[in-house]
Write a protein that holds these residues in place. Structure first.
Motif, PDB file in Angstrom:
ATOM      1  N   CYS A 114      -4.913 -24.760  52.564  1.00 42.99           N
ATOM      2  CA  CYS A 114      -4.670 -24.330  51.310  1.00 42.99           C
ATOM      3  C   CYS A 114      -3.279 -24.553  50.903  1.00 42.99           C
ATOM      4  O   CYS A 114      -2.421 -24.631  51.676  1.00 42.99           O
ATOM      5  CB  CYS A 114      -5.007 -23.060  51.260  1.00 42.99           C
ATOM      6  N   SER A 115      -3.199 -24.475  49.542  1.00 43.04           N
ATOM      7  CA  SER A 115      -1.720 -24.315  49.241  1.00 43.04           C
ATOM      8  C   SER A 115      -1.977 -24.008  47.742  1.00 43.04           C
ATOM      9  O   SER A 115      -2.503 -23.121  47.322  1.00 43.04           O
ATOM     10  CB  SER A 115      -1.397 -25.874  49.084  1.00 43.04           C
ATOM     11  N   LYS A 116      -1.434 -24.729  46.471  1.00 39.11           N
ATOM     12  CA  LYS A 116      -1.584 -24.501  45.161  1.00 39.11           C
ATOM     13  C   LYS A 116      -1.609 -23.066  44.972  1.00 39.11           C
ATOM     14  O   LYS A 116      -0.425 -22.336  44.767  1.00 39.11           O
ATOM     15  CB  LYS A 116      -2.931 -24.987  44.641  1.00 39.11           C
ATOM     16  N   GLY A 117      -2.520 -22.039  44.684  1.00 39.76           N
ATOM     17  CA  GLY A 117      -2.791 -20.715  44.402  1.00 39.76           C
ATOM     18  C   GLY A 117      -2.187 -19.731  45.432  1.00 39.76           C
ATOM     19  O   GLY A 117      -1.974 -18.650  45.099  1.00 39.76           O
ATOM     20  N   TRP A 145      -1.385 -27.346  36.691  1.00 38.12           N
ATOM     21  CA  TRP A 145      -2.071 -28.071  37.600  1.00 38.12           C
ATOM     22  C   TRP A 145      -2.599 -27.289  38.909  1.00 38.12           C
ATOM     23  O   TRP A 145      -2.298 -27.501  39.852  1.00 38.12           O
ATOM     24  CB  TRP A 145      -0.881 -28.992  38.283  1.00 38.12           C
ATOM     25  N   TRP A 146      -3.319 -26.532  38.474  1.00 42.19           N
ATOM     26  CA  TRP A 146      -4.159 -25.599  39.141  1.00 42.19           C
ATOM     27  C   TRP A 146      -3.409 -24.542  40.132  1.00 42.19           C
ATOM     28  O   TRP A 146      -4.032 -24.356  41.050  1.00 42.19           O
ATOM     29  CB  TRP A 146      -5.152 -26.363  40.047  1.00 42.19           C
ATOM     30  N   VAL A 147      -2.316 -24.118  40.153  1.00 40.14           N
ATOM     31  CA  VAL A 147      -1.540 -23.264  40.956  1.00 40.14           C
ATOM     32  C   VAL A 147      -1.574 -21.781  40.302  1.00 40.14           C
ATOM     33  O   VAL A 147      -1.381 -21.058  41.212  1.00 40.14           O
ATOM     34  CB  VAL A 147      -0.255 -23.950  41.255  1.00 40.14           C
ATOM     35  N   ALA A 191      -0.267 -30.159  53.740  1.00 38.49           N
ATOM     36  CA  ALA A 191      -1.363 -29.025  54.611  1.00 38.49           C
ATOM     37  C   ALA A 191      -2.493 -30.189  55.066  1.00 38.49           C
ATOM     38  O   ALA A 191      -3.053 -29.674  56.305  1.00 38.49           O
ATOM     39  CB  ALA A 191      -1.918 -28.135  53.589  1.00 38.49           C
ATOM     40  N   VAL A 192      -2.653 -31.170  54.337  1.00 37.63           N
ATOM     41  CA  VAL A 192      -3.701 -31.966  54.872  1.00 37.63           C
ATOM     42  C   VAL A 192      -3.312 -32.947  55.800  1.00 37.63           C
ATOM     43  O   VAL A 192      -3.814 -33.234  56.998  1.00 37.63           O
ATOM     44  CB  VAL A 192      -4.253 -33.039  53.554  1.00 37.63           C
ATOM     45  N   GLU A 193      -2.052 -33.351  55.909  1.00 42.45           N
ATOM     46  CA  GLU A 193      -1.360 -34.403  56.827  1.00 42.45           C
ATOM     47  C   GLU A 193      -1.593 -33.387  58.115  1.00 42.45           C
ATOM     48  O   GLU A 193      -1.743 -34.035  59.150  1.00 42.45           O
ATOM     49  CB  GLU A 193      -0.045 -34.500  56.383  1.00 42.45           C
ATOM     50  N   ALA A 248     -13.088 -38.808  46.968  1.00 39.10           N
ATOM     51  CA  ALA A 248     -12.138 -37.598  47.463  1.00 39.10           C
ATOM     52  C   ALA A 248     -10.778 -37.634  47.052  1.00 39.10           C
ATOM     53  O   ALA A 248     -10.330 -38.938  46.669  1.00 39.10           O
ATOM     54  CB  ALA A 248     -12.191 -37.401  48.981  1.00 39.10           C
ATOM     55  N   TYR A 249     -10.007 -36.497  46.957  1.00 43.87           N
ATOM     56  CA  TYR A 249      -8.548 -36.446  46.695  1.00 43.87           C
ATOM     57  C   TYR A 249      -8.097 -35.571  47.412  1.00 43.87           C
ATOM     58  O   TYR A 249      -8.408 -34.437  47.580  1.00 43.87           O
ATOM     59  CB  TYR A 249      -8.200 -36.370  44.945  1.00 43.87           C
ATOM     60  N   HIS A 250      -7.140 -35.987  48.434  1.00 38.29           N
ATOM     61  CA  HIS A 250      -6.538 -35.277  49.283  1.00 38.29           C
ATOM     62  C   HIS A 250      -5.013 -34.966  49.253  1.00 38.29           C
ATOM     63  O   HIS A 250      -4.406 -34.256  50.107  1.00 38.29           O
ATOM     64  CB  HIS A 250      -6.951 -35.401  50.883  1.00 38.29           C
TER      65      HIS A 250
HETATM   66  N1  PMP Z   1      -6.212 -31.662  48.064  1.00 41.66           N
HETATM   67  C1  PMP Z   1      -6.536 -31.409  46.987  1.00 41.66           C
HETATM   68  C2  PMP Z   1      -8.129 -31.008  47.174  1.00 41.66           C
HETATM   69  C3  PMP Z   1      -5.806 -31.244  45.803  1.00 41.66           C
HETATM   70  O1  PMP Z   1      -6.342 -30.999  44.748  1.00 41.66           O
HETATM   71  C4  PMP Z   1      -4.444 -31.638  45.993  1.00 41.66           C
HETATM   72  C5  PMP Z   1      -3.757 -31.786  44.646  1.00 41.66           C
HETATM   73  N2  PMP Z   1      -4.597 -31.990  43.537  1.00 41.66           N
HETATM   74  C6  PMP Z   1      -3.964 -31.922  47.162  1.00 41.66           C
HETATM   75  C7  PMP Z   1      -4.722 -31.910  48.373  1.00 41.66           C
HETATM   76  C8  PMP Z   1      -2.508 -32.164  47.241  1.00 41.66           C
HETATM   77  O2  PMP Z   1      -1.847 -31.268  47.018  1.00 41.66           O
HETATM   78  P1  PMP Z   1      -0.335 -31.358  46.426  1.00 41.66           P
HETATM   79  O3  PMP Z   1      -0.240 -31.899  45.182  1.00 41.66           O
HETATM   80  O4  PMP Z   1       0.328 -29.939  46.323  1.00 41.66           O
HETATM   81  O5  PMP Z   1       0.460 -32.239  47.552  1.00 41.66           O
END
Ligand code: PMP
Length: 422
Positions: A261-264, A49-51, A112-114, A140-142
């Motif tokens: 930022c997050s994931k990686g 899942w992209w991490v 991070a988005v919130e 978009a997906y956030h």
């Molecule tokens: N923003 C983007 C661009 C994402 O791809 C994702 C997760 N796929 C998120 C926010 C949300 O991240 P998380 O699943 O760690 O809450």
């Protein structure tokens, strides 16, 4: 009376339990390989899942996590600070686009988005301006929390909650100059009400790895600067080299006001989010008045073990040829994708840095395409873990992936095209 615990009591994410296959029982992982309890080995072509960044169980990150866990595992970050957090902030600002100078830590991409959305609206409120509107891109997906869902596209994921989500000014994906001009046309009349525009720079992940050019990203940034709208880059997926540069914004020479930022960030070891902001945004919250505080935080904000993993991952960028690996993966994608482009089963191929996508010409295109689960099963049976987004098969592999692993994955994808004929 207490209900008996079921054999598998776990409710999995993004899983329709009435239809899903049994989960794959995984017992170990190293490099780009996941090892299952029954001994099967899978090439993790989507970095879990992209991490996963440098590879699973990277020894330097594993050691940093173990060491930190034995030293200081947690501290209340409102009143304490520690070396892993300080080093992380320093390391992030060193590699981030110029102009960002503050680092707010949280738990994952959604948080991070919130934090970013709340910073943007709070920034204007502190200046006495009631600007609460957010603009975002189509598709978009956030994230899955309510603010992040609101900024995300309306669709399958958000349908039951639609009436609870705040309205967003929706802009077309700026795939060409005409669409970029349309974005400007839509933003202009709302400028005085808009707190921020949030974008996934260059690649929209969950939308099916949809892409737009750096030129358009730069144009969106320019429009926001001209109109006085904050520009938020959601680099949760694209950060840390995935698109070829450390952050996707850097390919367009863009400096956002806020960057998520997050994931990686931890190399894929532990959950952690970071929201970077300019001094201007940070200083909006500075006041003798306590009521103007940025009232946001989570129990695990600044967790030392997560920070230590992130610091170790940044070290790997300095001590190993990571940028060369990234370039090699990009070149391999390019070579392999070429033979898919002309296939009748393929609608489009796309690539940006280490991210490659093959959009299949399915009659039921979209996330719920029945093709996705069938393809996933086919790939797993052949030793490759891919999780198509509906009819879009994509790769975002760990940087340690070898030419052979990538070649095998592409061979298996090629074989899978036969499924479309049935
Ligand atoms: N923003 C983007 C661009 C994402 O791809 C994702 C997760 N796929 C998120 C926010 C949300 O991240 P998380 O699943 O760690 O809450």
């Amino acid at each position: 009376m207490k209900t008996a615990v079921r054999a598998d009591a776990l409710w999995r994410p993004y899983t329709q339990h009435a239809l899903a296959d049994e989960p794959l029982a995984v017992s170990g992982a190293s490099g780009s390989t996941l090892v299952l309890e029954d001994g099967r080995r899978l090439f993790d072509a989507v970095s879990s899942w992209w991490v996963t960044l440098h590879g699973h169980a990277h020894p330097k990150i594993a050691a940093a996590v173990a060491e930190q866990a034995g030293r200081l595992e947690q501290a209340l970050f409102a009143d304490f600070t520690h070396e892993p957090a300080r080093r992380l902030a320093e390391g992030l600002l060193e590699i981030a686009p110029a102009g960002l100078s503050r680092v707010f830590l949280s738990d994952d991409g959604s948080t991070a988005v919130e934090a970013a959305l709340k910073m943007a609206v709070g920034h204007w409120a502190a200046r006495g301006e009631r600007r609460t509107m957010i603009a975002a891109l189509e598709g978009a997906y956030h994230g899955d929390t309510f603010g992040a869902m609101s900024a995300s596209a309306r669709g399958t994921f958000t349908a039951p909650y639609a009436s609870m989500l705040f309205d967003v000014l929706r802009l077309p994906l700026p795939v060409d100059d005409a669409a970029a001009r349309e974005c400007r046309r839509l933003l202009e009349p709302q400028a005085g009400r808009l707190a921020a525009l949030i974008v996934e720079p260059l690649v929209l992940g969950a939308a099916g790895m949809r892409m737009y050019p750096p030129r358009a990203l730069a144009e969106l940034r320019r429009v926001c600067s001209e109109l006085g709208i904050l520009f938020i880059a959601d680099e949760v997926m694209t950060g840390f080299g995935r698109t070829g540069t450390m952050f996707a914004c850097q390919a367009a020479d863009v400096s956002p006001d806020i960057l998520c930022c997050s994931k990686g960030i931890t190399g894929g070891f532990l959950p952690l989010g970071a929201t970077l902001a300019t001094e201007e945004v940070f200083s909006s919250f500075l006041s003798e008045d306590r009521a103007r505080t940025f009232f946001h935080g989570h129990s695990y904000t600044g967790n030392p073990i997560a920070c230590a993993a992130a610091v170790a991952s940044l070290e790997v960028f300095k001590t190993e040829p990571v940028l060369e690996r990234i370039a090699r993966i990009g070149a391999a994608h390019e070579r392999h994708l070429a033979r898919f482009a002309e296939r009748p089963e393929v609608a489009q191929v796309r690539r940006r840095g280490t991210i490659a996508a093959i959009e299949l010409a399915a009659s039921d295109a979209g996330y719920l395409s029945g093709l996705g689960p069938r393809l996933r099963r086919f790939y797993i049976e052949r030793g490759v873990y891919l999780r198509p987004l509906g009819n879009v098969v994509y790769m975002i592999p760990p940087y340690c992936s070898t030419e052979e692993e990538l070649a095998h994955a592409y061979r298996v994808i090629e074989e899978s095209l036969a499924l479309l004929a049935r």
